[in-house]
Write a protein that holds these residues in place. Structure first.
Motif, PDB file in Angstrom:
ATOM      1  N   THR A 111      -3.747  15.844   2.623  1.00  0.00           N
ATOM      2  CA  THR A 111      -4.189  14.733   1.785  1.00  0.00           C
ATOM      3  C   THR A 111      -3.014  13.828   1.427  1.00  0.00           C
ATOM      4  OG1 THR A 111      -5.986  16.065   0.879  1.00  0.00           O
ATOM      5  CG2 THR A 111      -5.334  14.109  -0.375  1.00  0.00           C
ATOM      6  N   LEU A 112      -1.897  14.419   1.084  1.00  0.00           N
ATOM      7  CA  LEU A 112      -0.722  13.633   0.713  1.00  0.00           C
ATOM      8  C   LEU A 112      -0.197  12.817   1.882  1.00  0.00           C
ATOM      9  CD1 LEU A 112       1.162  12.867  -1.547  1.00  0.00           C
ATOM     10  CD2 LEU A 112       2.557  14.853  -0.976  1.00  0.00           C
ATOM     11  N   SER A 113      -0.234  13.368   3.077  1.00  0.00           N
ATOM     12  CA  SER A 113       0.194  12.637   4.272  1.00  0.00           C
ATOM     13  C   SER A 113      -0.674  11.388   4.457  1.00  0.00           C
ATOM     14  CB  SER A 113       0.085  13.550   5.497  1.00  0.00           C
ATOM     15  OG  SER A 113       0.410  12.853   6.658  1.00  0.00           O
ATOM     16  N   TRP A 114      -1.981  11.543   4.263  1.00  0.00           N
ATOM     17  CA  TRP A 114      -2.888  10.402   4.360  1.00  0.00           C
ATOM     18  C   TRP A 114      -2.571   9.377   3.272  1.00  0.00           C
ATOM     19  CZ3 TRP A 114      -6.106   7.944   1.054  1.00  0.00           C
ATOM     20  CH2 TRP A 114      -6.980   7.013   1.611  1.00  0.00           C
ATOM     21  N   LEU A 115      -2.347   9.869   2.047  1.00  0.00           N
ATOM     22  CA  LEU A 115      -2.062   8.981   0.922  1.00  0.00           C
ATOM     23  C   LEU A 115      -0.771   8.198   1.150  1.00  0.00           C
ATOM     24  CD1 LEU A 115      -2.915   7.992  -1.875  1.00  0.00           C
ATOM     25  CD2 LEU A 115      -1.691   9.947  -2.842  1.00  0.00           C
ATOM     26  N   LEU A 116       0.252   8.853   1.662  1.00  0.00           N
ATOM     27  CA  LEU A 116       1.511   8.164   1.977  1.00  0.00           C
ATOM     28  C   LEU A 116       1.286   7.028   2.962  1.00  0.00           C
ATOM     29  CD1 LEU A 116       4.237  10.911   2.448  1.00  0.00           C
ATOM     30  CD2 LEU A 116       4.416   8.880   1.024  1.00  0.00           C
ATOM     31  N   GLY A 125       8.086  -1.747  -1.633  1.00  0.00           N
ATOM     32  CA  GLY A 125       9.515  -1.709  -1.344  1.00  0.00           C
ATOM     33  C   GLY A 125       9.921  -0.331  -0.850  1.00  0.00           C
ATOM     34  N   SER A 126       9.325   0.705  -1.436  1.00  0.00           N
ATOM     35  CA  SER A 126       9.551   2.091  -1.014  1.00  0.00           C
ATOM     36  C   SER A 126       8.437   2.954  -1.575  1.00  0.00           C
ATOM     37  CB  SER A 126      10.908   2.598  -1.509  1.00  0.00           C
ATOM     38  OG  SER A 126      10.916   2.710  -2.925  1.00  0.00           O
ATOM     39  N   VAL A 127       8.238   4.101  -0.941  1.00  0.00           N
ATOM     40  CA  VAL A 127       7.296   5.100  -1.442  1.00  0.00           C
ATOM     41  C   VAL A 127       7.967   6.464  -1.318  1.00  0.00           C
ATOM     42  CG1 VAL A 127       5.026   6.194  -1.227  1.00  0.00           C
ATOM     43  CG2 VAL A 127       5.289   3.777  -0.654  1.00  0.00           C
ATOM     44  N   GLU A 128       8.052   7.160  -2.442  1.00  0.00           N
ATOM     45  CA  GLU A 128       8.617   8.509  -2.483  1.00  0.00           C
ATOM     46  C   GLU A 128       7.644   9.409  -3.233  1.00  0.00           C
ATOM     47  OE1 GLU A 128      11.252   9.412  -0.864  1.00  0.00           O
ATOM     48  OE2 GLU A 128      12.236   7.496  -0.469  1.00  0.00           O
ATOM     49  N   ILE A 129       7.935  10.716  -3.199  1.00  0.00           N
ATOM     50  CA  ILE A 129       7.054  11.704  -3.817  1.00  0.00           C
ATOM     51  C   ILE A 129       7.839  12.595  -4.766  1.00  0.00           C
ATOM     52  CG2 ILE A 129       5.506  13.667  -3.395  1.00  0.00           C
ATOM     53  CD1 ILE A 129       5.266  12.514  -0.480  1.00  0.00           C
ATOM     54  N   ALA A 130       7.229  12.865  -5.915  1.00  0.00           N
ATOM     55  CA  ALA A 130       7.718  13.877  -6.847  1.00  0.00           C
ATOM     56  C   ALA A 130       6.580  14.864  -7.077  1.00  0.00           C
ATOM     57  CB  ALA A 130       8.133  13.250  -8.176  1.00  0.00           C
ATOM     58  N   THR A 131       6.870  16.141  -6.975  1.00  0.00           N
ATOM     59  CA  THR A 131       5.857  17.157  -7.230  1.00  0.00           C
ATOM     60  C   THR A 131       6.453  18.277  -8.074  1.00  0.00           C
ATOM     61  OG1 THR A 131       4.169  18.593  -6.232  1.00  0.00           O
ATOM     62  CG2 THR A 131       6.306  18.511  -5.124  1.00  0.00           C
ATOM     63  N   MET A 132       5.638  18.836  -8.926  1.00  0.00           N
ATOM     64  CA  MET A 132       6.122  19.963  -9.726  1.00  0.00           C
ATOM     65  C   MET A 132       6.197  21.213  -8.869  1.00  0.00           C
ATOM     66  SD  MET A 132       7.419  21.287 -12.310  1.00  0.00           S
ATOM     67  CE  MET A 132       7.399  19.972 -13.487  1.00  0.00           C
ATOM     68  N   GLU A 142       4.243  18.146   7.937  1.00  0.00           N
ATOM     69  CA  GLU A 142       5.522  17.962   7.248  1.00  0.00           C
ATOM     70  C   GLU A 142       5.461  16.677   6.425  1.00  0.00           C
ATOM     71  OE1 GLU A 142       8.895  19.412   5.966  1.00  0.00           O
ATOM     72  OE2 GLU A 142       7.731  20.409   7.527  1.00  0.00           O
ATOM     73  N   VAL A 143       5.718  16.808   5.132  1.00  0.00           N
ATOM     74  CA  VAL A 143       5.746  15.657   4.240  1.00  0.00           C
ATOM     75  C   VAL A 143       7.105  15.668   3.543  1.00  0.00           C
ATOM     76  CG1 VAL A 143       4.684  14.548   2.235  1.00  0.00           C
ATOM     77  CG2 VAL A 143       3.252  15.785   3.855  1.00  0.00           C
ATOM     78  N   ASP A 144       7.811  14.558   3.627  1.00  0.00           N
ATOM     79  CA  ASP A 144       9.128  14.457   3.006  1.00  0.00           C
ATOM     80  C   ASP A 144       8.951  14.231   1.502  1.00  0.00           C
ATOM     81  OD1 ASP A 144      11.894  14.274   2.758  1.00  0.00           O
ATOM     82  OD2 ASP A 144      11.888  12.112   3.099  1.00  0.00           O
ATOM     83  N   VAL A 145       9.388  15.198   0.714  1.00  0.00           N
ATOM     84  CA  VAL A 145       9.236  15.142  -0.736  1.00  0.00           C
ATOM     85  C   VAL A 145      10.618  14.981  -1.354  1.00  0.00           C
ATOM     86  CG1 VAL A 145       8.356  16.312  -2.780  1.00  0.00           C
ATOM     87  CG2 VAL A 145       7.217  16.627  -0.572  1.00  0.00           C
ATOM     88  N   ARG A 146      10.811  13.904  -2.100  1.00  0.00           N
ATOM     89  CA  ARG A 146      12.132  13.609  -2.661  1.00  0.00           C
ATOM     90  C   ARG A 146      12.492  14.489  -3.855  1.00  0.00           C
ATOM     91  NH1 ARG A 146      14.776   7.742  -3.078  1.00  0.00           N
ATOM     92  NH2 ARG A 146      16.806   8.390  -3.819  1.00  0.00           N
ATOM     93  N   TYR A 147      11.515  14.762  -4.717  1.00  0.00           N
ATOM     94  CA  TYR A 147      11.770  15.541  -5.928  1.00  0.00           C
ATOM     95  C   TYR A 147      10.786  16.706  -6.002  1.00  0.00           C
ATOM     96  CZ  TYR A 147      13.742  10.954  -6.996  1.00  0.00           C
ATOM     97  OH  TYR A 147      14.424   9.767  -6.933  1.00  0.00           O
TER      98      TYR A 147
END
Length: 184
Positions: A111-116, A125-132, A142-147
């Motif tokens: 789902t996150l890959s689709w959302l990205l 300008g940019s899109v990054e991801i933060a997840t707990m 594979e989804v690149d998660v920054r935080y």
């Protein structure tokens, strides 16, 4: 609601409220450094990200705007197929904005890959991801998660926004349920 309120429904506390808060402090400091002087839009994914987004936003010193999306994955039972339907779209225009998607948990990543992909098509300008939480062993894409707050085993967890049948979201910690709760 706390552990005592759950009675024998709680198997164990996996990540305490204190550990969640301390990790959010660290993530917020990194976001402040990374986005200093930038126009940052936090995008929470409903419903699970409500707790993380609220607590993270309050820890930031960087001015932010917040918006919400609700998406639904089609699939069999509890398994996501990655085919997604938008139930509530963003109100904000993403053009040239720095977008930080805030998630409660990433498991398959479908789902996150689709959302990205969807958000990147809106000329930010940019899109990054933060997840707990992230479950590396459950990843299908594979989804690149920054935080990332915590990497956890591939087990079912509740609390801090995560639910079982819409219950337990308001727990201030992340825990596992006793098998009798979800056994047939």
């Amino acid at each position: 609601m706390d552990a005592a309120d759950m009675g024998d429904d709680l198997e164990r506390v996996l990540i305490s409220e204190e550990r969640l808060g301390a990790r959010l402090d660290e993530i917020a400091a990194q976001i402040d450094a990374d986005y200093a002087g930038k126009d940052l839009l936090l995008v929470g994914v409903l419903k699970g990200a409500v707790m993380v987004m609220a607590d993270l936003a309050r820890r930031l010193h960087t001015p932010v705007e917040m918006d919400w999306m609700a998406v639904s994955s089609y699939g069999s039972g509890t398994k996501s197929s990655g085919v997604v339907r938008i139930l509530k779209d963003l109100d904000a225009d993403l053009t040239d904005r720095h977008v930080l998607i805030v998630e409660d948990i990433i498991d398959s990543g479908l789902t996150l890959s689709w959302l990205l992909s969807n958000l990147r098509s809106r000329n930010p300008g940019s899109v990054e991801i933060a997840t707990m939480l992230r479950k590396p062993d459950a990843a299908k894409v594979e989804v690149d998660v920054r935080y990332v707050g915590f990497e956890i085993a591939n087990e079912f967890v509740v609390g801090y926004g995560l639910d079982y049948n819409e219950r337990y979201r308001n727990l201030p910690f992340v825990g596992t349920l006793a098998p009798h709760v979800y056994a047939d």
